[in-house]
Scaffold this motif. Structure first.
Motif, PDB file in Angstrom:
ATOM      1  N   LEU A 115       0.767  -1.281  -0.020  1.00 62.08           N
ATOM      2  CA  LEU A 115       0.055   0.072   0.055  1.00 62.08           C
ATOM      3  C   LEU A 115       0.760   1.340   0.018  1.00 62.08           C
ATOM      4  O   LEU A 115       0.587   2.375  -0.695  1.00 62.08           O
ATOM      5  N   VAL A 116       1.985   1.387   0.661  1.00 57.37           N
ATOM      6  CA  VAL A 116       2.657   2.475   0.813  1.00 57.37           C
ATOM      7  C   VAL A 116       3.525   2.734  -0.369  1.00 57.37           C
ATOM      8  O   VAL A 116       3.361   3.808  -0.956  1.00 57.37           O
ATOM      9  N   ALA A 117       3.801   1.442  -1.213  1.00 60.74           N
ATOM     10  CA  ALA A 117       4.571   1.692  -2.394  1.00 60.74           C
ATOM     11  C   ALA A 117       3.429   2.157  -3.561  1.00 60.74           C
ATOM     12  O   ALA A 117       3.554   2.903  -4.351  1.00 60.74           O
ATOM     13  N   HIS A 118       2.176   1.865  -3.235  1.00 65.11           N
ATOM     14  CA  HIS A 118       1.285   2.489  -4.231  1.00 65.11           C
ATOM     15  C   HIS A 118       1.128   3.770  -3.983  1.00 65.11           C
ATOM     16  O   HIS A 118       1.135   4.490  -5.110  1.00 65.11           O
ATOM     17  N   ASN A 119       1.143   4.411  -2.983  1.00 70.56           N
ATOM     18  CA  ASN A 119       0.969   5.656  -2.427  1.00 70.56           C
ATOM     19  C   ASN A 119       2.172   6.647  -2.802  1.00 70.56           C
ATOM     20  O   ASN A 119       2.173   7.787  -3.321  1.00 70.56           O
ATOM     21  N   LEU A 120       3.278   5.767  -3.084  1.00 68.85           N
ATOM     22  CA  LEU A 120       4.565   6.494  -3.530  1.00 68.85           C
ATOM     23  C   LEU A 120       4.631   6.976  -5.002  1.00 68.85           C
ATOM     24  O   LEU A 120       4.986   7.886  -5.252  1.00 68.85           O
ATOM     25  N   LEU A 121       3.878   5.882  -5.635  1.00 67.31           N
ATOM     26  CA  LEU A 121       3.742   6.031  -7.046  1.00 67.31           C
ATOM     27  C   LEU A 121       2.866   7.326  -7.714  1.00 67.31           C
ATOM     28  O   LEU A 121       3.290   7.925  -8.344  1.00 67.31           O
ATOM     29  N   LEU A 122       2.040   7.059  -6.797  1.00 68.60           N
ATOM     30  CA  LEU A 122       0.884   8.208  -6.952  1.00 68.60           C
ATOM     31  C   LEU A 122       1.488   9.617  -6.450  1.00 68.60           C
ATOM     32  O   LEU A 122       1.348  10.693  -7.406  1.00 68.60           O
ATOM     33  N   ALA A 123       2.140   9.679  -5.613  1.00 69.30           N
ATOM     34  CA  ALA A 123       2.845  10.971  -5.088  1.00 69.30           C
ATOM     35  C   ALA A 123       3.958  11.380  -6.012  1.00 69.30           C
ATOM     36  O   ALA A 123       3.832  12.634  -6.289  1.00 69.30           O
ATOM     37  N   HIS A 124       4.708  10.399  -6.564  1.00 69.24           N
ATOM     38  CA  HIS A 124       5.753  10.619  -7.635  1.00 69.24           C
ATOM     39  C   HIS A 124       5.096  11.469  -8.831  1.00 69.24           C
ATOM     40  O   HIS A 124       5.785  12.295  -9.410  1.00 69.24           O
TER      41      HIS A 124
END
Length: 1244
Positions: free
Chosen positions: A267-276
């Protein structure tokens, strides 16, 4: 500013497929699809050619970005200074969690006191970069980099993490840093988030687990773009999202230390991609038009190799990269979604992107920012993500995989390097060589694989806080003493290396690395080595004395006949079946010398001459003699150490071997035996070959030196004058190179190791007569007793050489810093290392050709201009490979370095010997492959033969050295050189044949002329009282002559004595004419019917023949008489008419003088039948007329042997025989007896 890159040399041609792509319209490469990266493992499955596996001497493209990097929390310090807020790493290091199963946390910086319990390592001060902007940027200037990557501390510019009032002092710090970079001409590469999230956002939202954090991240990024964007052209949004998500929120190994479930990590990786993606779209829409920068995300990865080249293993490797790198790279660079392998295996854990999110994420990178190094590899990679495959630090293969998997993106390596121990200070050879390896692989990816790499970043600028490793390791190019107040930057060896590399823009070809064209001296010794020559005393089949029958109908085999043997013949060296084939192989190589070692234990099993193995000694003597017959010079070593008992006779090995001083005396005795038995043929001796100093005690070395000296003195005093040979010792001399060329300590260490390895045995012989001073001082400091030589022993050992012989195989790097305990030598205080860019053999022997040239120069500097022989030089190769390309490469380059030493350095190099002859005695090292009792030449044989034939490396621009014909070797001519007598005899045969034919023709013509001029004669009447019927006229005489009698053959003299001692008148006439009455001379042809006169001394004329007529007319042929009755009394004094019969009588077989004719012959005499013993007619008994001319004469009945000039003819008859000696007869005298009862001639 860094120096402008020098002009690049022509690049090697690209692969054919790549060349076609480059020549295509628009020079656009074929589009790659996800999954194409799997081709990488097949491509690199087979070892590359040696030229590609070794160092690549080339430069990087013009405009290549050379960078160095650092991270805020690792280097800045000042954690509470000027309003900075707390970050999750401040909290994590001050109150570290204790994850289950984790190793203990790293301790404080090196050199700090160690209280109990030790406080955790923090980044509170670190290298104090916040207060030393000028210091750090001076380091950049020294390096000469074009770019500097650093990160902005989110908590320093926004202490609470939100878009409230920024911290102006924090902003001013980064502004000063950017201005300083601009003054130096260094471009910044800025990372927005390098793991240090403000603690307030972690507390408020749970960190990156909440989607709302992406909005705060967008606000922070916008602030940075507005304040610094005009000066920054490269932006990195997030560094290593895999580590942030997985180890920050799933395993808890890193800050914020949340030990959540795998679902939380995804889930954290999912959010990092969207933030990037938000940051990229923000810059693209609002700042790119005015600032013109580029934005990406730094993705970290490892490299994985399959355990086996199976489809399953390759799929597992592909899955491993998908789960680490593809997790973030595929959504950004391909289609906005996760890899299929992740979705198939993690369907319940992996969040889903909506279609709009996929479009939002897809393409949100302007270049591929790659991080590769120990931050992830071998440390933070989760074990289950390896999928039971093997991790490997191969940057080149990873770059190739990225190129194929993500459609050939531009790749900027934004972090790469390695680490050294925290105790290592400035001489970080390990880090330096890892940098060299990674940069070399990057260059190969660009030049050989066509990967578009635009920049490289070494990590890091200075030593700092290394996350979960604390201060236990160091990664900086500059050393910092963390406990000092000023914290000065001190460049390490890696910094000096990187600076030189940037200055040259890579690894351009150096003049000393270029091949040299030229040739060696005409008498240069080209050889090959077989250290352990197999003694095979099996004899050839031709020495078998047994008799065999060939069972043609049943078993088809030879069956020995028991009890039947042939006569034993003299033995020859060719009887040893194993020698001939090996000599042929040596001739095939065109070598002029062959070096092998004798087996002391085989020759003298008891160690003394009480028992000498004469068979083995004879075998060696035959090897030497056959080598000489083939025009190959034998180079013989008396002894060479081996594994089992060191090849010493067992009694000597049991009694201390070389530790026992008596072994030296036994060696001298053994040497004398060899000199005596082989010295007449061997002119090139080696006393001891390659004694290893690595496992030899000082007392053993002491006795070994005395043994060599005793053998040398023995040869010099007793054998040299007669045998005229030369003798010395052969030392193993691998080159020792300082690991850090900039380190004086490493140079001292290298010199110390050289003295212990080579000088230990070389200095007493070639130098002072005593051990090296460096060696004795080092051992005295450590209370080791090195033996002493007496003055007499020094005189004995010093100068005991005729040449300097060495064996060289590889080069070893040494460092004084203790980095790897396994490879550290506490005794010499030296760390052994390897350069990973060097080419290595399958047994991990480094191929470093220039090491040979350096060791030759070192020996010349130490011991003067001595004649030098490289007696052994070779490498192992893959026995399964069809072509021994490594051996070809090794031989080519090492011989070329020897040529440089000879021509450029003035080394008195006399010979080069390649190792080894065949795989039978040296598996994997041989020039000939051995299988099923057969030797097969490898491709390296042809290559080495060409070098020998050219006597080096002659080229079109090189004036080839003219060598006299005597030095030209001809392998095919050795047969003729060694069989001159046979050739002379064979050459004489056609000459003799021609002369014989000429003589036959001449005398045949002469004989025809004589017969044409001869007058016919009449047959005289029979004596009174005798019947006329017995007379052998015409055909009747011939028929009788062709009976059981064997006619004589030969050329020589004969007499014409008649029975009773009377001499016929015709005895004085030559065969060419008869004395006529009245003194007229006539010609009597062969076969004429004239009868010889029967008169006595009165010389009454001959009575005319019956029937009257003209004496000159030819008489009619007489009637054929009836054969005589056996046993009838025949007149013993009657002589047959030879002229009619002799020319038509077959010649008898030849006998040699002295043959025993044996037996007696019967003769019909008036007194009855009696035994007549054989008579030997000696040359002195032959009448003079026949001895000097052609004449017809008679011999007594029973004559056993008649001698004619130059020939001996034997015969046995019952009556009288008349012999014709005629020069025109090839087969010698012809004879005929009156009686048909003549016995056949016997040779028994």
């Amino acid at each position: 500013m860094p120096a402008r890159a020098p002009p690049r040399l022509p690049r090697p041609p690209p692969p054919p497929l790549l060349l076609l792509l480059l020549l295509a319209p628009g020079a656009r490469r074929l589009r790659a699809e996800p999954g194409d990266g799997a081709q990488t493992w097949a491509r690199f499955a087979h070892p590359p050619a040696p030229e590609a596996a070794g160092p690549l001497h080339d430069t990087f493209p013009d405009g290549f970005l050379w960078a160095v990097g650092s991270a805020a929390y690792q280097t800045e310090g000042g954690w509470r200074q000027h309003g900075k807020g707390a970050s999750i790493w401040d909290t994590f290091t001050h109150r570290p969690p204790a994850p289950r199963g984790d190793p203990p946390e790293a301790g404080p910086p090196s050199g700090a006191p160690s209280p109990s319990p030790s406080p955790p390592a923090t980044g509170d001060v670190a290298s104090d970069g916040y207060n030393n902007v000028f210091r750090d940027t001076e380091g950049l200037r020294e390096l000469g980099v074009t770019h500097y990557r650093f990160s902005i501390s989110w908590a320093r510019v926004l202490p609470n993490g939100s878009a409230g009032a920024p911290n102006h002092k924090g902003l001013r710090y980064y502004r000063r840093l950017l201005e300083r970079l601009r003054a130096l001409g260094v471009q910044p590469v800025v990372t927005l988030y390098h793991w240090d999230l403000p603690q307030s956002l972690q507390d408020a939202y749970g960190g990156w687990a909440h989607r709302a954090l992406a909005d705060h991240f967008r606000d922070y990024a916008e602030l940075c773009f507005r304040h610094f964007g005009r000066q920054v052209k490269y932006w990195i949004t997030i560094d290593n999202p895999y580590v942030v998500a997985w180890h920050g929120y799933a395993t808890g190994r890193l800050a914020p230390g949340v030990r959540g479930s795998p679902r939380l990590g995804y889930l954290v990786a999912h959010n990092l991609l969207l933030a990037h993606a938000k940051i990229w779209h923000l810059y693209n829409a609002s700042f790119r038009p005015t600032q013109g920068g580029r934005v990406s995300i730094a993705l970290s990865s490892h490299w994985i190799s399959p355990r086996g080249m199976t489809d399953h293993s390759i799929k597992e490797c592909q899955k491993s990269l998908d789960f680490v790198l593809g997790w973030f790279a595929k959504p950004i660079f391909i289609d906005g979604d996760y890899p299929e392998s992740m979705k198939n295996n993690l369907s319940s854990l992996l969040p889903d992107f909506t279609e709009s999110e996929k479009k939002f994420i897809k393409g949100t990178a302007d270049f591929f920012a790659l991080s590769f190094g120990p931050t992830l590899s071998f440390q933070l990679l989760d074990p289950h993500m390896k999928f039971h495959q093997l991790e490997s630090p191969s940057l080149r293969q990873l770059l190739s995989w990225i190129d194929l998997e993500y459609n050939h993106p531009q790749i900027f390596i934004v972090e790469n390097g390695w680490f050294v121990s925290g105790t290592t200070k400035r001489e970080d050879a390990k880090h330096m060589y890892y940098l060299k390896k990674f940069i070399m692989e990057t260059l190969k990816a660009i030049r050989l694989d066509g990967v578009d790499v635009i920049g490289y970043t070494a990590w890091s600028l200075v030593d700092g806080f290394e996350w979960h490793r604390g201060y236990s390791i160091r990664r900086g190019l500059f050393y910092i003493d963390f406990l000092s107040q000023d914290k000065k930057l001190l460049p390490k060896s890696s910094a000096l290396f990187y600076q030189k590399l940037i200055e040259k823009n890579g690894f351009p070809p150096l003049p000393e690395s270029q091949p040299l064209e030229g040739t060696f001296a005409c008498d240069f010794a080209w050889g090959v080595v077989d250290n352990y020559l197999q003694v095979d005393t099996t004899l050839s089949q031709f020495t078998d004395q047994n008799v065999y029958l060939w069972d043609v109908h049943h078993s088809k085999r030879f069956i020995r006949v028991d009890g039947v043997v042939t006569k034993r013949r003299k033995s020859y060296c060719t009887d040893f079946a194993a020698i001939g084939p090996q000599i042929s192989l040596l001739q095939e190589m065109h070598v002029s010398h062959f070096h092998f070692s004798l087996d002391w234990a085989l020759i003298l099993p008891l160690g003394n001459q009480s028992q000498v193995n004469l068979t083995v000694l004879r075998y060696y003597r035959c090897v030497v003699s056959e080598l000489l017959r083939a025009n190959i010079t034998p180079v013989v070593a008396l002894w060479r150490p081996a594994a089992l008992h060191q090849e010493l006779p067992r009694p000597l090995a049991k009694h201390g071997a070389w530790e026992n001083p008596h072994t030296a005396l036994a060696f001298a005795e053994y040497a004398g035996l060899c000199f005596k038995g082989l010295g007449r043929q061997v002119k090139f001796w080696v006393t001891i070959g390659e004694p290893s100093t690595w496992n030899m005690t000082y007392s053993a070395g002491h006795n070994l030196l005395k043994a060599h000296a005793l053998a040398w003195r023995l040869y010099d005093e007793k054998f040299r004058r007669a045998q005229k040979g030369k003798i010395s010792i052969a030392l193993q001399a691998d080159w020792i190179e300082p690991a850090c060329p900039f380190s004086q300590k490493d140079k001292e260490v290298a010199e110390r190791v050289l003295e212990f390895d080579i000088g230990w045995l070389a200095e007493p012989i070639f130098g002072s007569g005593d051990y090296p001073q460096v060696m004795r001082e080092w051992l005295n400091q450590r209370n080791f007793l090195l033996p002493y030589f007496t003055e007499d022993e020094k005189k004995l050992i010093r100068g005991s050489f005729d040449f300097l012989a060495l064996s060289h195989y590889t080069t070893i790097l040494v460092d004084w810093e203790k980095e790897d305990p396994v490879k550290y030598n506490d005794y010499l205080q030296v760390q052994e290392m390897t350069d990973s860019t060097w080419l290595n053999s399958p047994s991990q022997v480094a191929v470093v050709p220039w090491g040979l040239r350096r060791v030759l120069s070192w020996l010349k500097l130490k011991y003067g201009d001595l004649p030098v022989y490289v007696l052994s030089n070779g490498v192992d190769d893959d026995p399964q490979a069809a072509h021994d390309k490594l051996r070809v490469y090794y031989t080519q380059n090492y011989v070329n370095e020897a040529l440089k030493a000879y021509i450029l350095d003035g080394i008195n190099l006399r010979g080069y010997f390649a190792y080894s002859f065949n795989d039978r005695t040296a598996p994997k090292f041989g020039f000939f492959r051995y299988a099923a009792n057969q030797f097969e030449p490898k491709p390296s044989v042809k290559h080495y033969r060409k070098i020998i034939d050219d006597n080096g490396f002659s080229g079109p621009e090189t004036l080839r050295r003219f060598c006299p014909e005597g030095f030209t070797l001809c392998a095919h001519c050795s047969f003729f050189h060694t069989r001159k007598s046979l050739l002379a005899f064979l050459a004489f045969l056609p000459f003799a044949f021609v002369i014989s034919l000429s003589l036959i023709f001449y005398y045949y013509r002469k004989g025809r002329g004589w017969r044409a001029a001869a007058a016919p004669a009449r047959v005289p009447s029979a004596p009174a009282g005798e019947p006329d019927a017995w007379r052998p006229p015409g055909g009747a005489g011939r028929a009788a002559a062709r009976g059981p009698q064997r006619q004589g053959r030969g050329r020589g003299q004969a007499g014409d004595l008649l029975p009773g001692g009377r001499r016929g008148a015709g005895s004085r006439s030559r065969l060419g004419g008869s004395r006529r009455p009245g003194g007229a001379r006539g010609s009597v042809p062969d076969g004429a019917g004239a009868r010889l006169p029967q008169g006595g001394p009165s010389g009454r004329p001959e009575q005319p023949a019956r029937g009257g007529g003209d004496p000159g007319a030819r008489a009619p042929p007489p009637a054929v008489p009836a054969p005589p009755v056996p046993g009838a009394r025949l007149p013993s004094r009657e002589v047959a008419t030879l002229q009619n019969l002799a020319p038509r009588v077959p010649s008898a077989p030849n006998l040699v003088a002295g043959d025993d004719l044996g037996g007696a012959v019967e003769s019909t005499q008036p007194t009855g039948r009696q035994k007549v013993p054989p008579v030997l007619t000696r040359p002195s008994d032959i009448p003079a007329p026949c001895a000097s001319s052609s004449s017809a004469f008679t011999v007594p009945c029973g004559a056993a042997l008649v001698s004619c000039p130059g020939r001996l003819v034997g015969f046995s008859v019952a009556q009288q025989a008349q012999v014709l000696c005629s020069p025109g007869s090839l087969f010698g005298p012809r004879f005929l007896c009156h009686s048909l009862a003549a016995l056949p001639l016997s040779r028994e």
